[in-house]
Every structure is written in structure tokens, then in C-alpha cells.
Design an enzyme around this catalytic site. Structure first.
Site, PDB file in Angstrom:
ATOM      1  N   HIS A  77       0.841  -1.206   0.000  1.00 35.85           N
ATOM      2  CA  HIS A  77       0.000   0.000   0.000  1.00 35.85           C
ATOM      3  C   HIS A  77       0.876   1.257   0.000  1.00 35.85           C
ATOM      4  O   HIS A  77       0.563   2.238  -0.659  1.00 35.85           O
ATOM      5  CB  HIS A  77      -0.903   0.024   1.235  1.00 35.85           C
ATOM      6  CG  HIS A  77      -1.890  -1.097   1.292  1.00 35.85           C
ATOM      7  ND1 HIS A  77      -1.831  -2.088   2.241  1.00 35.85           N
ATOM      8  CD2 HIS A  77      -2.956  -1.387   0.506  1.00 35.85           C
ATOM      9  CE1 HIS A  77      -2.827  -2.940   2.047  1.00 35.85           C
ATOM     10  NE2 HIS A  77      -3.517  -2.543   1.007  1.00 35.85           N
ATOM     11  N   GLU A 122      -0.864  -4.994  -8.651  1.00 33.19           N
ATOM     12  CA  GLU A 122      -0.966  -6.123  -9.594  1.00 33.19           C
ATOM     13  C   GLU A 122      -1.083  -7.466  -8.884  1.00 33.19           C
ATOM     14  O   GLU A 122      -1.329  -8.474  -9.524  1.00 33.19           O
ATOM     15  CB  GLU A 122       0.261  -6.145 -10.518  1.00 33.19           C
ATOM     16  CG  GLU A 122       0.186  -5.091 -11.590  1.00 33.19           C
ATOM     17  CD  GLU A 122       1.408  -5.067 -12.485  1.00 33.19           C
ATOM     18  OE1 GLU A 122       2.384  -5.799 -12.215  1.00 33.19           O
ATOM     19  OE2 GLU A 122       1.393  -4.288 -13.459  1.00 33.19           O
ATOM     20  N   LYS A 123      -0.868  -7.494  -7.570  1.00 37.63           N
ATOM     21  CA  LYS A 123      -1.033  -8.781  -6.877  1.00 37.63           C
ATOM     22  C   LYS A 123      -2.463  -9.289  -7.080  1.00 37.63           C
ATOM     23  O   LYS A 123      -2.689 -10.458  -7.315  1.00 37.63           O
ATOM     24  CB  LYS A 123      -0.725  -8.665  -5.387  1.00 37.63           C
ATOM     25  CG  LYS A 123      -0.820 -10.039  -4.704  1.00 37.63           C
ATOM     26  CD  LYS A 123      -0.451  -9.995  -3.263  1.00 37.63           C
ATOM     27  CE  LYS A 123      -1.581  -9.551  -2.389  1.00 37.63           C
ATOM     28  NZ  LYS A 123      -2.728 -10.481  -2.339  1.00 37.63           N
ATOM     29  N   ASP A 124      -3.422  -8.357  -6.995  1.00 33.01           N
ATOM     30  CA  ASP A 124      -4.819  -8.698  -7.272  1.00 33.01           C
ATOM     31  C   ASP A 124      -5.065  -8.435  -8.760  1.00 33.01           C
ATOM     32  O   ASP A 124      -5.805  -7.520  -9.129  1.00 33.01           O
ATOM     33  CB  ASP A 124      -5.743  -7.864  -6.387  1.00 33.01           C
ATOM     34  CG  ASP A 124      -5.531  -8.177  -4.918  1.00 33.01           C
ATOM     35  OD1 ASP A 124      -5.703  -9.331  -4.531  1.00 33.01           O
ATOM     36  OD2 ASP A 124      -5.144  -7.263  -4.177  1.00 33.01           O
TER      37      ASP A 124
HETATM   38  O1  PAF Z   1      -7.911  -4.674  -2.980  1.00 31.85           O
HETATM   39  C1  PAF Z   1      -8.584  -4.302  -1.998  1.00 31.85           C
HETATM   40  O2  PAF Z   1      -8.075  -3.988  -0.912  1.00 31.85           O
HETATM   41  C2  PAF Z   1     -10.105  -4.257  -2.128  1.00 31.85           C
HETATM   42  O3  PAF Z   1     -10.585  -5.267  -2.943  1.00 31.85           O
HETATM   43  C3  PAF Z   1     -10.613  -2.878  -2.594  1.00 31.85           C
HETATM   44  C4  PAF Z   1     -10.148  -2.563  -4.003  1.00 31.85           C
HETATM   45  C5  PAF Z   1     -10.159  -1.800  -1.639  1.00 31.85           C
HETATM   46  C6  PAF Z   1     -12.146  -2.889  -2.610  1.00 31.85           C
HETATM   47  O4  PAF Z   1     -12.662  -3.129  -1.340  1.00 31.85           O
END
Ligand code: PAF
Length: 252
Positions: free
Chosen positions: A37, A147-149
Site C-alpha cells: 500500500h 498487480e497482486k490482485d
Molecule cells: O484490494 C482491496 O483492498 C479491495 O478489494 C478494494 C479494491 C479496496 C475494494 O474493497
């Protein structure tokens, strides 16, 4: 850094002179912030005049209620990490985000049904719905996603295109521990033994000749495998160790 626990408080700042004529960068999160983050916030800080962070543990994207209950809530350390990077933190209560009690939702009928979607029914409806709400609330020029998700990132991009949302979606590289484990809020739930095993996940995804071989090697290493699949020059997978579910993907 200002904290907004109501949308009214945020809305006042958003319509103030301070936010006029500035590029607004947005990092949506569910809190439990980590270095991944931080890298999104740093990039937004470099590229935008104002940076907004949201912290909202979105109930509609958890298909397992225990997972929602166990999701770490760490506001104090989140604020320490974001301080100096975000200008405003939007952290509404679920009731404010879902005045319709989730009667209205965004559903994607194709890509959201495979990979993660096949194992977590309804998950991406919840993600897309909350992301659209947040984009409408924050009204950013750019929104930053990891990009992990990877599947989430692709679906958010497609939604923004399909619904003409005036926001650029910026994908950012996965941040990893020194041993290769992708940074994730779930890592803090790993026991010392599971944490020692976890880096094998990315290593096996990377080293195997094909998805089936990767799944077999992961099982032999001691993981429960939800899926491993090759998709658009990427190998994506989800595994469980001692009940903690991790996802990752590598470029082939
Ligand atoms: O990746 C995340 O933390 C969540 O899926 C998001 C994009 C904040 C939506 O709740």
C-alpha cells in the site's frame, strides 16, 4: 492528514478550493496497510497534487463471514504508514456505503466468473460495486491498484471503460518480501511455520513448466491448492496454508 469517518465531512473538503484544479490520486484499501500500500501511496504522491486514501472493510466482497470477522483492523498503524503520503483518509461506516442494503450492485458476467471468481462466488460483484461507489465519492483523476490482485485490476479497468467512469486506473507492481512472498494483509495471520513455507508459493509458480505441474509441486510442498491457471502470459494461483488463503501471480 485529515480523517473522515463520514461522507459529509469528506465531501466538504472535496468541494473546497484546495481540491480545485489539482490532479487527485486515490488509493482504495481495506486497511491493514503494508509496504504494498505504501508503494501505491508513494506513486500517487509523486504523480498527483492531492492524495486520498480510503479504508473500508467491504462486507459485500467476503463470501466467508469468518474471513470478514478475522480481517485485521489496524487504524492506528495504518495512519502512521499513510501519514505524509495521504492528504485525506475516507473511512465511512458500512451503513453509509450501503444505504440501499446492497440492492444495487455491479455484476460482470464473464471474466469475474473464472479464476478467483470461481472459488469466491459474488466476490467480484462486491469489489466492483464498492470500487464504483468509492470512485463516485472521491472523484479522482487516477486510482492506484496493485498487480497482486491482477484479476481485480483487470475487472476494475473494464468496468471503468464500460461505464465511462472518468478515472485512469493505474496498475502498480507487486511488492514482495526479501524471500519473494507477496506483501499481503493476510501474511500477519501466518504461523511461523506457515510463514517459512509461504515463499515457496511464488517460487513454484515461477519455476514450473506449466500450471498443472505448478499445482502438483505446490501440493507436494504442503499447500492446499484452490487453482493455478495460465492466463494472458501470467500464471495465477490461490493456495491455503493452515486455513490462510493467499493469492499471487507471476509474469511468464
Ligand atoms: O484490494 C482491496 O483492498 C479491495 O478489494 C478494494 C479494491 C479496496 C475494494 O474493497
Amino acid at each position: 492528514m485529515r480523517l473522515h469517518s463520514t461522507l459529509a465531512s469528506w465531501s466538504e473538503v472535496r468541494s473546497s478550493a484546495e481540491y480545485r484544479d489539482r490532479t487527485i490520486g486515490f488509493v482504495p484499501t481495506m486497511g491493514a496497510l503494508h509496504e504494498g500500500h505504501r508503494s501505491l501511496l508513494e506513486r500517487a504522491r509523486r504523480e498527483c497534487g492531492r492524495v486520498v486514501l480510503s479504508i473500508f472493510v467491504n462486507p459485500t466482497q467476503f463470501n466467508d463471514p469468518t474471513d470478514l470477522e478475522r480481517y485485521p483492523r489496524t487504524l492506528e498503524s495504518d495512519c502512521l504508514l499513510a501519514n505524509g503520503l495521504a492528504d485525506d483518509v475516507v473511512m465511512p461506516a458500512p451503513g453509509e456505503m450501503y444505504p440501499d442494503k446492497y440492492a444495487f450492485r455491479v455484476t460482470e458476467h464473464d471474466f469475474s466468473r473464472i479464476l478467483e471468481g470461481a472459488h469466491r462466488p459474488g466476490h467480484f460483484d462486491g469489489v466492483l460495486t464498492v470500487v464504483l461507489k468509492l470512485l463516485n465519492i472521491v472523484r479522482p483523476h487516477r486510482a492506484y491498484f496493485g498487480e497482486k490482485d491482477w484479476q481485480q485490476l483487470q475487472l476494475v479497468r473494464s468496468m471503468v471503460d464500460a461505464l465511462f467512469v472518468p478515472c485512469e486506473i493505474v496498475g502498480c507492481p507487486t511488492v514482495r518480501e526479501d524471500d519473494g512472498l507477496a506483501k499481503s494483509s493476510r501474511n500477519r495471520r501466518l504461523s511461523p511455520a506457515a510463514r517459512a513455507l509461504a515463499p515457496r508459493f511464488a517460487a513454484i509458480l515461477r519455476q514450473s513448466n506449466n500450471a498443472d505441474a505448478a499445482a502438483a509441486s505446490l501440493r507436494s510442498a504442503g499447500f492446499e491448492v484452490d487453482y493455478v491457471s495460465d492466463w494472458e502470459r501470467r500464471r495465477l494461483g490461490a493456495i491455503r496454508i493452515e486455513g490462510v488463503r493467499l493469492i499471487d501471480n507471476v509474469l511468464l
